[in-house]
Write a protein that holds these residues in place. Structure first.
Motif, mmCIF file in Angstrom:
data_model
loop_
_atom_site.group_PDB
_atom_site.id
_atom_site.type_symbol
_atom_site.label_atom_id
_atom_site.label_comp_id
_atom_site.label_asym_id
_atom_site.label_seq_id
_atom_site.Cartn_x
_atom_site.Cartn_y
_atom_site.Cartn_z
ATOM 1 N N ILE A 125 0.833 -1.212 0.000
ATOM 2 C CA ILE A 125 0.000 0.000 0.000
ATOM 3 C C ILE A 125 0.872 1.268 0.000
ATOM 4 N N PRO A 126 1.903 1.335 0.839
ATOM 5 C CA PRO A 126 2.791 2.498 0.754
ATOM 6 C C PRO A 126 3.413 2.647 -0.650
ATOM 7 N N LEU A 127 3.691 1.514 -1.282
ATOM 8 C CA LEU A 127 4.280 1.591 -2.625
ATOM 9 C C LEU A 127 3.321 2.275 -3.595
ATOM 10 N N ILE A 128 2.048 1.907 -3.524
ATOM 11 C CA ILE A 128 1.083 2.507 -4.453
ATOM 12 C C ILE A 128 0.896 3.995 -4.125
ATOM 13 N N ALA A 129 0.897 4.309 -2.845
ATOM 14 C CA ALA A 129 0.797 5.724 -2.451
ATOM 15 C C ALA A 129 1.958 6.512 -3.039
ATOM 16 N N GLN A 130 3.120 5.907 -2.964
ATOM 17 C CA GLN A 130 4.321 6.581 -3.476
ATOM 18 C C GLN A 130 4.278 6.641 -5.014
ATOM 19 N N THR A 131 3.877 5.575 -5.640
ATOM 20 C CA THR A 131 3.825 5.529 -7.105
ATOM 21 C C THR A 131 2.936 6.652 -7.641
ATOM 22 N N LEU A 132 1.738 6.729 -7.071
ATOM 23 C CA LEU A 132 0.746 7.646 -7.632
ATOM 24 C C LEU A 132 0.803 9.035 -6.994
ATOM 25 N N GLY A 133 1.662 9.209 -6.012
ATOM 26 C CA GLY A 133 1.747 10.512 -5.350
ATOM 27 C C GLY A 133 0.506 10.819 -4.529
ATOM 28 N N ALA A 134 0.139 9.896 -3.664
ATOM 29 C CA ALA A 134 -1.041 10.095 -2.816
ATOM 30 C C ALA A 134 -0.783 11.206 -1.800
ATOM 31 N N ILE A 135 -1.880 11.726 -1.299
ATOM 32 C CA ILE A 135 -1.803 12.754 -0.250
ATOM 33 C C ILE A 135 -2.347 12.139 1.032
ATOM 34 N N ILE A 136 -1.576 12.276 2.093
ATOM 35 C CA ILE A 136 -1.962 11.681 3.368
ATOM 36 C C ILE A 136 -2.429 12.784 4.307
ATOM 37 N N VAL A 137 -3.535 12.550 4.976
ATOM 38 C CA VAL A 137 -4.101 13.548 5.884
ATOM 39 C C VAL A 137 -3.925 13.063 7.310
ATOM 40 N N ALA A 138 -3.401 13.955 8.146
ATOM 41 C CA ALA A 138 -3.171 13.597 9.551
ATOM 42 C C ALA A 138 -3.765 14.669 10.434
#
Lengths: 293, 160, 799
Positions: A125-138
């Motif tokens: 899952i982190p790989l896909i976030a990194q691949t697609l340039g996901a935005i993480i909300v905290a």
């Protein structure tokens, strides 16, 4: 293999979770699925003083489209994400990757946010976030912030999330499906082992079959998921033939410094990382070309 | 560390006990509630021997603290029989095919395949192997387990 | 499965019959060692050594003992003063083993102190508080380095790291090598791995103060377990009661927890409370009995132009780990089939057992035979390749022919029976050998690395003790027995007792089928019972693939005695000689006069209640025990170094088809065919299951499983994350065909099958992988053949 003692609190809202984190200090941890944390605690490699259970926080669960992003709430189970029709339609790369995460039983408990926060070097899952340039909300009692995936993953099992922050959702960009394909490849010793090397790619070709848009990242052979920006740029505008892919992926040697462990030596990891990247990119190309035909 | 009162619905019956937060669900089921049908193999989430059904889904009970399951419904291998103690078709097929030897992984295998058949009554061999992919068995080489599930699926097909 | 050939003559055995034991396992009602609970039960957790070798200068348990709930901290020093050292397989008076490290810790993960607390959680908390003062010292991990004169000594008092170095020459090896036109030599390695059960070892001991008896509930599979406990603790054996009805969650040879048992037994006597040690997976994998043979083979073979092999030299260097235990003996058993199923007329064998700073090696399924079979089969493939011959053809030319049985091999064992050519023919036919070759070639034509494998191997079965006096002349054990006691109660139901535990082999089912067969009674009405040791019978436990033969034979013998008693009662009442009577289903009638009949119930009633109708002087009641010595057993090895090892020899042939991903080294098994002949099959489902499971173990050994150490002597495979057991994804569907060549030595013609599959699968997978590599001119002789090894080999990164 029994965990060291800890305190436990079950919260029912994000605000409560953030307050508990603020009160709990450095040794407080959020638990949702616990599929990574609990084994670490059993081996006493992790020993939080306080676990904050967010399983009852309903506002942390769900999948929805928000214009050109797919928003997945942090506590959404991996199994629910994998079976989600929206995910399969809008983010087939993530759906494919999720089928490689653990087993049915761990996916039933494991969450999307948990996987991001744990940041295992071979986690999909982190790989896909990194691949697609996901935005993480905290969020924390100090407020809410967004973190680009590129700034989120720090090193193995480590992120830039502050100790008092609770990850609330992740936004994956949705690409136009036309002339778009994806590829996901991983090499593991057994089918469901932690991968020795993983690569994900997604591309959109123009009408002439040349790369208009490309996203590639690898993990497993790196401490954290690594977006291959140089390779993406080098391949823009090309027709992604096998030779071009191979030459571009050869650059991975200069970008990574794999580690050896009981499962694989560094040299092997380096070699198969390139193989996985090549296969992921060529699958993405073939998928995109399939749309062109 | 203080103990928590934990109430679960286990195989349709409400059961309560006290445990520290660090007690896993499988330890609680076995040591506090006396439900020893669920087994411990590795305690780090690899072998699947401790599989139970939590709110309808198979999960590993070593990867969950009992306190996290408070208020939830659990089905264990002891809950697969019918009300009169009759074997479920799956249990019967496990017996008919000798889908075990030492019997240690068997509760987990039954839980994994029981939930598979609930979601997918007509699985093919690949789907069966996927469903038990997280349940390790050292006696059988998995073949008679696969055969037992195929036999059950066939019976379901014929009955419908 | 085609089980018609041998089944007509039998009523119950050989037929499909549900396994009695399964009923409790599918309902969660098994009774495994961890399922027994006792009020006031105390729990043990182990303090383990972080060093490969270190002097223990002191242990300070003050902080641990101060933790609420902690009851005791036991050290090796205390045990050393209070118990007798554990038995060793060899005569090594200066290598004393006690259950906790004393003065010196000899491997990383060794148990140094046992913490006892009111819960396992608290015990683990207290383990972290025990302070051990270590002085790390030099260690040795590699067995060949350990044999060098300047190597650090694992047991300095022993004066060497070599535990055993013996050579036997059977026949004219030198002449046969000199006269053969070809010979080839190679090295093959079988890495440290084992059959790792899903249940760890669990033992609870409780001193019964009212009876002065030590009660033990354990997941044990070991010969002479009560005796070993009694010896260590200086108790009479009749003060030790082992509850053999505990279900054992898999063992495959490994569950030999005498150290654990002595620790909890000592503690229960000391603390006057029941004590349990339930190994967790970390204690189990690094400190328990999980490590198996770890062997280097140096092989030489002499052969003709036509592929006929004449002579064989094997040097086996085995890394026993830090204590000898059963490890050296696992070099002994392969002598039973040292030339495999082949007509090789002479052989030499150099068996070397070396001690290193690793976890001790324990008994594993096959007791050393699987590694040896792998080396022999690799040799046969190499002969074929050197001559450009087909591997099946070379085997056919060397396999012992059906008309040559009983066949005595150079090392002295006589193979009982077999038809190896028939099994191989049948297997190649049913598998479609030519089609598989075509499939392989089609895959190769598409650029894949594809290989078809073959192995033809023996499973010596029935067990005996011959390897003990063979390797240790001071040990003159020749008895290797098994017993069964049958009781027919007053109302006519049958109960059969056996003197041992079971770990999935279905011994209750075996007893009921065999007794049902002989007495012609419905097996479902016959109960098999695992007696507790105080009420148990002479036994050598379920090792060496022996229970179908030995327990089956004991049960049949006891049933025959019951039948004889019934016939004598009937003869007495009919006033006729026994020869005039007909036994049918438990009823006895007069030959030619079927209306004159005494029923089972009548006969049983007489035996229990009507002494006036019993033959004069006969024993009242109806029970019979049969204890017997293993066929062909009972003799010491001959002066010339020959020895009859196991009595029965089952045969198995394997054909797997694999592909290798050249870029990643991943192996996929596309097809798997196996032919098996273990004589008469008593229960087809049990034999199938054991064989499939054995193949899975073999695939694990060939491709995935290894206990790995780093240069610092640290064990790297201490969990299921690091030691990789194959799952349902890695184990293929297996097509098995059966052949039935009865053994002339056993009651029904049965042979053992408890090790089947495992004895041929590693060799077969290696054969397939090497066939896939052959077009590249490459080969690999080290197991496991891991992805990284194969990828590096294929891509020229290693030689």
């Amino acid at each position: 293999m029994k965990a060291a003692p800890f305190d436990y609190v079950r919260v029912s809202s994000i605000d409560e979770a953030c307050q508990a984190l603020a009160d709990g200090g450095e040794d407080a941890r959020v638990i949702a699925g616990g599929q990574t944390l609990i084994p670490l605690m059993a081996m006493r490699l992790a020993r939080p003083a306080l676990l904050i259970d967010i399983n009852d926080v309903k506002e942390l669960s769900g999948i929805a489209v928000d214009s050109d992003h797919l928003v997945i709430k942090a506590r959404t189970r991996q199994a629910d994400t994998l079976s989600s029709e929206i995910v399969q339609e809008k983010l087939p790369l993530l759906a494919d990757a999720l089928s490689h995460v653990g087993h049915t039983q761990t996916r039933n408990r494991g969450t999307v946010g948990g996987s991001l926060v744990n940041a295992d070097p071979s986690a999909e899952i982190p790989l896909i976030a990194q691949t697609l340039g996901a935005i993480i909300v905290a969020r924390s009692t100090r407020g809410e912030r967004t973190i680009a995936a590129g700034d989120f993953f720090d090193s193995a099992m480590s992120t830039t999330l502050a100790p008092d922050e609770c990850l609330t959702e992740v936004h994956f960009p949705i690409w136009s499906p036309e002339n778009t394909g994806f590829g996901f490849h991983e090499v593991s010793i057994r089918d469901s082992d932690f991968a020795l090397a993983v690569a994900a790619a997604q591309t959109t070709l123009d009408a002439g079959g040349n790369v208009q848009k490309l996203a590639v990242a690898i993990c497993g052979a790196t401490p954290a998921a690594l977006k291959l920006t140089d390779i993406e740029e080098a391949l823009i505008g090309t027709d992604l033939n096998d030779d071009i892919i191979k030459v571009a992926c050869a650059k991975i040697d200069d970008l990574i410094d794999p580690q050896s462990d009981v499962h694989a030596d560094a040299a092997y990891r380096g070699r198969v990382a390139k193989v996985m990247a090549r296969r992921a990119i060529s699958d993405a190309r073939d998928g995109a070309k399939g749309d062109l035909v | 560390m203080s103990e928590h009162k934990i109430t679960l619905t286990v195989n349709g019956r409400e059961m309560s006990g006290y445990a520290e937060a660090r007690v896993t669900l499988v330890d609680f089921l076995r040591d506090v509630l006396g439900q020893t049908g669920t087994h411990i193999g590795c305690e780090h989430g690899v072998c699947g021997a401790c599989s139970v059904v939590l709110d309808g889904k198979p999960v590993r009970s070593c990867l969950m603290y009992a306190v996290m399951a408070d208020g939830h419904e659990i089905t264990t291998v002891e809950g697969l029989e019918g009300p009169e103690g009759e074997l479920s078709p799956l249990q019967d097929a496990f017996w008919e095919n000798h889908a075990m030897q030492c019997g240690y992984c068997t509760p987990g295998m039954l839980i994994a395949t029981h939930t598979l058949l609930q979601e997918n009554p007509y699985p093919d061999e690949a789907e069966i192997r996927e469903a038990i992919g997280g349940n390790l068995c050292r006696c059988t080489g998995y073949q008679q387990i696969v055969e037992a599930v195929q036999m059950t699926a066939k019976k379901i097909r014929e009955a419908s | 499965m085609d089980d018609t050939t041998a089944s007509q003559e039998f009523r119950y055995i050989t037929k499909k019959r549900r396994v009695t034991e399964d009923r409790r396992f599918i309902t969660g009602r098994g009774h495994f060692a961890a399922d027994y609970n006792f009020p006031g039960l105390l729990h043990v957790a182990m303090v383990t050594s972080p060093y490969a070798c270190a002097e223990i200068k002191g242990i300070d348990a003050t902080a641990a003992l101060a933790l609420p709930g902690v009851r005791y901290v036991l050290t090796g020093a205390e045990l050393f003063e209070n118990i007798n050292p554990l038995l060793s397989g060899l005569d090594l008076p200066n290598v004393k083993r006690i259950p906790l490290a004393h003065e010196r810790a000899r491997y990383a993960g060794e148990w140094v102190a046992a913490v006892v607390a009111e819960s396992r959680h608290i015990a683990e908390d207290a383990v972290e508080l025990v302070e051990v003062d270590y002085n790390p010292i030099d260690f040795v991990i590699d067995p060949e380095e350990a044999m060098q004169s300047d190597a650090p000594l694992v047991h300095p008092q022993h004066g060497s790291n070599i535990l055993c170095d013996k050579t036997w020459v059977w026949g004219d090896v030198d002449d046969d090598f000199a006269s053969a036109p070809h010979n080839l030599s190679f090295r093959a390695k079988w890495s440290r791995n084992s059959t790792v059960p899903i249940e760890t070892f669990v033992v609870t001991a409780k001193w019964d103060e009212g009876k002065d008896v030590l009660d033990v509930w354990a997941s044990i599979q070991m010969p002479k377990y009560p005796e070993q406990i009694a010896r260590a603790l200086s108790l009479p054996v009749n003060a030790v009661n082992v509850h053999f009805d505990v279900d054992v969650g898999g063992s495959y040879g490994l569950k030999r927890g005498i150290r654990q048992t002595v620790i909890v037994s000592y503690l229960t006597c000391k603390l006057r409370a029941p004590v349990r040690f339930n190994e967790d997976r970390l204690e189990n994998m690094s400190g328990g009995e999980m490590h198996g043979p770890d062997r280097i083979f140096d092989m030489d073979v002499a052969y003709n132009d036509d592929g006929v092999m004449h002579s064989l030299k094997i040097k086996a260097t085995d890394d026993a780990g830090c204590y000898p235990g059963r490890a050296p003996l696992q070099l002994g058993k392969p002598v039973s089939a040292i030339v495999g199923p082949y007509r090789i007329k002479s052989a030499s064998y150099n068996a070397i057992s070396v001690t290193t700073n690793k976890t001790s090696q324990e008994a594993v399924r096959g007791f050393g035979q699987a590694p040896t079979n792998f080396a022999i089969e690799t040799m046969v493939d190499k002969v074929a390749r050197a001559l450009g011959m087909n591997r099946d053809e070379v085997r056919r030319r060397n396999l012992i022919r059906a008309d040559e049985f009983p066949y005595r091999i150079p090392s002295g064992s006589e193979y009982d029976s077999g038809d190896y050519h028939a099994v191989l023919d049948k297997l190649q036919d049913s598998a479609g050998w030519q089609e598989l070759l075509a499939k392989r070639d089609a895959l190769r034509a598409k650029g894949k690395l594809a290989g078809l494998g073959m192995s033809t191997c023996l499973e010596p079965s029935g067990g005996n003790s011959s390897f003990e006096p063979f390797l240790n002349p001071k040990n003159d054990t020749t008895t290797w027995m098994e017993s069964c006691l049958i009781k027919v109660d007053m109302l006519g139901s049958i109960t059969a007792l056996m003197g041992t535990s079971t770990s999935g082999q279905g011994h209750e089912t075996l007893l009921s089928a065999v007794i049902g067969e002989v007495l012609e009674r419905d097996p479902d009405t016959i109960r098999g019972v695992h007696a507790e040791s105080l009420g148990a019978l002479p036994s050598n436990s379920p090792v060496g693939s022996r229970m179908a033969i030995m327990l089956g034979g004991a049960a049949a013998g006891a049933a025959e005695k019951i039948k004889k008693q019934l016939l004598e009662i009937a003869a007495h009442n009919f006033q006729l000689p026994v020869e005039r009577l007909v036994y049918d289903g438990g009823d006895i009638s007069v030959d030619g006069d079927p209306d004159k009949v005494m029923t089972w119930n009548t006969l049983v009633d007489i035996a229990h209640r009507n002494y006036h109708k019993m033959p004069l002087g006969s024993e009242p009641g109806l029970q019979a025990q049969h204890t017997w010595e293993v066929p062909t057993g009972g003799a010491l090895p001959a002066e010339d170094g020959t020895v009859q090892m196991y009595p029965c020899y089952a045969f198995e042939a394997h054909i797997p088809l694999v592909t290798i991903d050249p870029d990643t080294g991943q192996v996929e098994i596309l097809d798997y065919h196996m032919g098996h002949d273990c004589g008469t099959v008593l229960n087809p489902d049990i034999v199938r299951g054991m064989t499939f499971g054995g193949i899975a173990h073999g695939i694990g050994a060939a491709l995935y499983e290894k206990f790995e150490y780093d240069e610092g002597g640290q064990h790297l495979s201490g969990s299921f994350m690091d030691y990789l057991l194959p799952s349902s994804h890695e184990i293929p569907h297996v097509e098995m065909i059966k052949h039935y060549t009865p053994s002339p030595l056993t009651t029904f013609g049965q042979k053992g099958s408890g090790e089947s599959g495992y004895l041929g699968a590693p060799a077969a997978i290696a054969s397939a992988v090497n066939d896939a590599l052959a077009p590249l001119g490459k080969s690999i002789e080290t197991l496991p053949m891991r992805v990284r090894d194969l990828e590096a080999l294929i891509n020229g990164q290693t030689e």
